[in-house]
Design a protein around this motif. Structure first.
Motif, PDB file in Angstrom:
ATOM      1  N   ARG A  61       0.837  -1.217   0.000  1.00 35.46           N
ATOM      2  CA  ARG A  61       0.000   0.000   0.000  1.00 35.46           C
ATOM      3  C   ARG A  61       0.864   1.257   0.000  1.00 35.46           C
ATOM      4  O   ARG A  61       0.578   2.226  -0.705  1.00 35.46           O
ATOM      5  CB  ARG A  61      -0.929   0.014   1.211  1.00 35.46           C
ATOM      6  CG  ARG A  61      -2.249  -0.669   0.995  1.00 35.46           C
ATOM      7  CD  ARG A  61      -3.245  -0.360   2.106  1.00 35.46           C
ATOM      8  NE  ARG A  61      -2.758  -0.699   3.437  1.00 35.46           N
ATOM      9  CZ  ARG A  61      -2.849  -1.902   3.994  1.00 35.46           C
ATOM     10  NH1 ARG A  61      -3.403  -2.890   3.341  1.00 35.46           N
ATOM     11  NH2 ARG A  61      -2.390  -2.123   5.209  1.00 35.46           N
ATOM     12  N   LYS A  62       1.929   1.238   0.793  1.00 36.62           N
ATOM     13  CA  LYS A  62       2.816   2.415   0.838  1.00 36.62           C
ATOM     14  C   LYS A  62       3.478   2.633  -0.519  1.00 36.62           C
ATOM     15  O   LYS A  62       3.620   3.766  -0.969  1.00 36.62           O
ATOM     16  CB  LYS A  62       3.851   2.271   1.942  1.00 36.62           C
ATOM     17  CG  LYS A  62       3.272   2.440   3.330  1.00 36.62           C
ATOM     18  CD  LYS A  62       4.350   2.428   4.378  1.00 36.62           C
ATOM     19  CE  LYS A  62       3.801   2.654   5.753  1.00 36.62           C
ATOM     20  NZ  LYS A  62       3.085   3.903   5.941  1.00 36.62           N
ATOM     21  N   LEU A  63       3.895   1.559  -1.167  1.00 38.27           N
ATOM     22  CA  LEU A  63       4.450   1.684  -2.521  1.00 38.27           C
ATOM     23  C   LEU A  63       3.393   2.197  -3.485  1.00 38.27           C
ATOM     24  O   LEU A  63       3.663   3.054  -4.329  1.00 38.27           O
ATOM     25  CB  LEU A  63       4.958   0.335  -3.032  1.00 38.27           C
ATOM     26  CG  LEU A  63       6.362  -0.094  -2.704  1.00 38.27           C
ATOM     27  CD1 LEU A  63       6.650  -1.447  -3.336  1.00 38.27           C
ATOM     28  CD2 LEU A  63       7.395   0.919  -3.132  1.00 38.27           C
ATOM     29  N   ASP A  64       2.201   1.652  -3.380  1.00 38.39           N
ATOM     30  CA  ASP A  64       1.120   2.003  -4.298  1.00 38.39           C
ATOM     31  C   ASP A  64       0.793   3.492  -4.246  1.00 38.39           C
ATOM     32  O   ASP A  64       0.588   4.124  -5.272  1.00 38.39           O
ATOM     33  CB  ASP A  64      -0.121   1.177  -3.954  1.00 38.39           C
ATOM     34  CG  ASP A  64      -1.281   1.422  -4.909  1.00 38.39           C
ATOM     35  OD1 ASP A  64      -1.028   1.677  -6.105  1.00 38.39           O
ATOM     36  OD2 ASP A  64      -2.437   1.338  -4.474  1.00 38.39           O
ATOM     37  N   MET A  65       0.759   4.063  -3.076  1.00 37.43           N
ATOM     38  CA  MET A  65       0.293   5.441  -2.919  1.00 37.43           C
ATOM     39  C   MET A  65       1.405   6.479  -2.880  1.00 37.43           C
ATOM     40  O   MET A  65       1.134   7.665  -2.802  1.00 37.43           O
ATOM     41  CB  MET A  65      -0.575   5.550  -1.664  1.00 37.43           C
ATOM     42  CG  MET A  65      -1.815   4.673  -1.716  1.00 37.43           C
ATOM     43  SD  MET A  65      -2.787   4.855  -3.247  1.00 37.43           S
ATOM     44  CE  MET A  65      -3.381   6.517  -3.076  1.00 37.43           C
ATOM     45  N   LYS A  66       2.660   6.073  -2.939  1.00 39.54           N
ATOM     46  CA  LYS A  66       3.765   7.031  -2.905  1.00 39.54           C
ATOM     47  C   LYS A  66       3.754   7.847  -4.197  1.00 39.54           C
ATOM     48  O   LYS A  66       3.818   7.303  -5.286  1.00 39.54           O
ATOM     49  CB  LYS A  66       5.092   6.294  -2.751  1.00 39.54           C
ATOM     50  CG  LYS A  66       6.273   7.219  -2.600  1.00 39.54           C
ATOM     51  CD  LYS A  66       7.542   6.409  -2.385  1.00 39.54           C
ATOM     52  CE  LYS A  66       8.754   7.283  -2.228  1.00 39.54           C
ATOM     53  NZ  LYS A  66       8.884   8.367  -3.129  1.00 39.54           N
ATOM     54  N   SER A  67       3.670   9.160  -4.064  1.00 40.37           N
ATOM     55  CA  SER A  67       3.534   9.992  -5.256  1.00 40.37           C
ATOM     56  C   SER A  67       4.572  11.111  -5.343  1.00 40.37           C
ATOM     57  O   SER A  67       4.499  11.946  -6.219  1.00 40.37           O
ATOM     58  CB  SER A  67       2.129  10.607  -5.314  1.00 40.37           C
ATOM     59  OG  SER A  67       1.925  11.446  -4.195  1.00 40.37           O
ATOM     60  N   ASN A  68       5.535  11.122  -4.448  1.00 43.26           N
ATOM     61  CA  ASN A  68       6.555  12.168  -4.530  1.00 43.26           C
ATOM     62  C   ASN A  68       7.934  11.560  -4.309  1.00 43.26           C
ATOM     63  O   ASN A  68       8.071  10.446  -3.841  1.00 43.26           O
ATOM     64  CB  ASN A  68       6.286  13.269  -3.501  1.00 43.26           C
ATOM     65  CG  ASN A  68       6.269  12.735  -2.085  1.00 43.26           C
ATOM     66  OD1 ASN A  68       6.304  11.545  -1.853  1.00 43.26           O
ATOM     67  ND2 ASN A  68       6.204  13.636  -1.134  1.00 43.26           N
ATOM     68  N   GLY A  69       8.946  12.305  -4.676  1.00 44.97           N
ATOM     69  CA  GLY A  69      10.308  11.823  -4.473  1.00 44.97           C
ATOM     70  C   GLY A  69      10.673  10.731  -5.458  1.00 44.97           C
ATOM     71  O   GLY A  69      10.183  10.677  -6.575  1.00 44.97           O
ATOM     72  N   SER A  70      11.536   9.842  -5.022  1.00 38.67           N
ATOM     73  CA  SER A  70      12.062   8.791  -5.880  1.00 38.67           C
ATOM     74  C   SER A  70      10.997   7.778  -6.268  1.00 38.67           C
ATOM     75  O   SER A  70      10.080   7.503  -5.511  1.00 38.67           O
ATOM     76  CB  SER A  70      13.173   8.034  -5.151  1.00 38.67           C
ATOM     77  OG  SER A  70      14.206   8.895  -4.781  1.00 38.67           O
TER      78      SER A  70
END
Length: 145
Positions: free
Chosen positions: A101-110
């Motif tokens: 889920r954290k990977l799925d929703m990460k939208s900034n940075g690397s």
């Protein structure tokens, strides 16, 4: 499509992170090292990294959010996390889902790429949204060979 082309597409997406999975000894490491080298991103062997620089918390008690904090300072456009099965396999299914889920929703940075063996959980179709072009974000190495 080849992996490098796929990774370049992911860099243009709002949600850029994805998981590359496959059976052991199928060439995941060799392929991602080659592609990340030509793209200018960073390759991290998580097992090696944790062996050389142990994290602040014990591996047995490390949760997904602590994993992400461990690498929070990285400012590369793309970071590949390889050999993280030793950690992923220690997590409960809920913790594995939390990581995804954290990977799925990460939208900034690397843009983060997790390289994992095949897990039954990764076969679920609703774990990560498709990218804007309709491509899966949990992809199997066999799709690129």
């Amino acid at each position: 499509m080849d992996l490098e082309e796929y990774m370049k597409i992911q860099l243009t997406e709002r949600y850029r992170c994805f998981i590359l999975c496959g059976a052991g000894l199928t060439g995941k490491t060799k392929l991602v090292r080659k592609v990340i080298g030509s793209m200018g991103g960073k390759y991290i062997d998580v097992l090696e990294q944790f062996s050389e620089n142990p994290p602040a918390v014990s591996i047995d008690s490390m949760r997904p959010e602590q994993f992400f904090k461990q690498f929070e300072l990285e400012k590369e456009k793309m970071i590949v996390f390889d050999n993280m099965d030793f950690l992923f396999s220690l997590w409960t299914e809920n913790q594995q889902r939390e990581f995804i889920r954290k990977l799925d929703m990460k939208s900034n940075g690397s843009s983060l790429v997790a390289v994992l063996h095949n897990y039954k959980l990764l076969e679920e179709t609703d774990l990560m949204k498709n990218n804007s072009k309709g491509q899966k974000r949990i992809v199997n190495i066999a799709d690129f060979l």
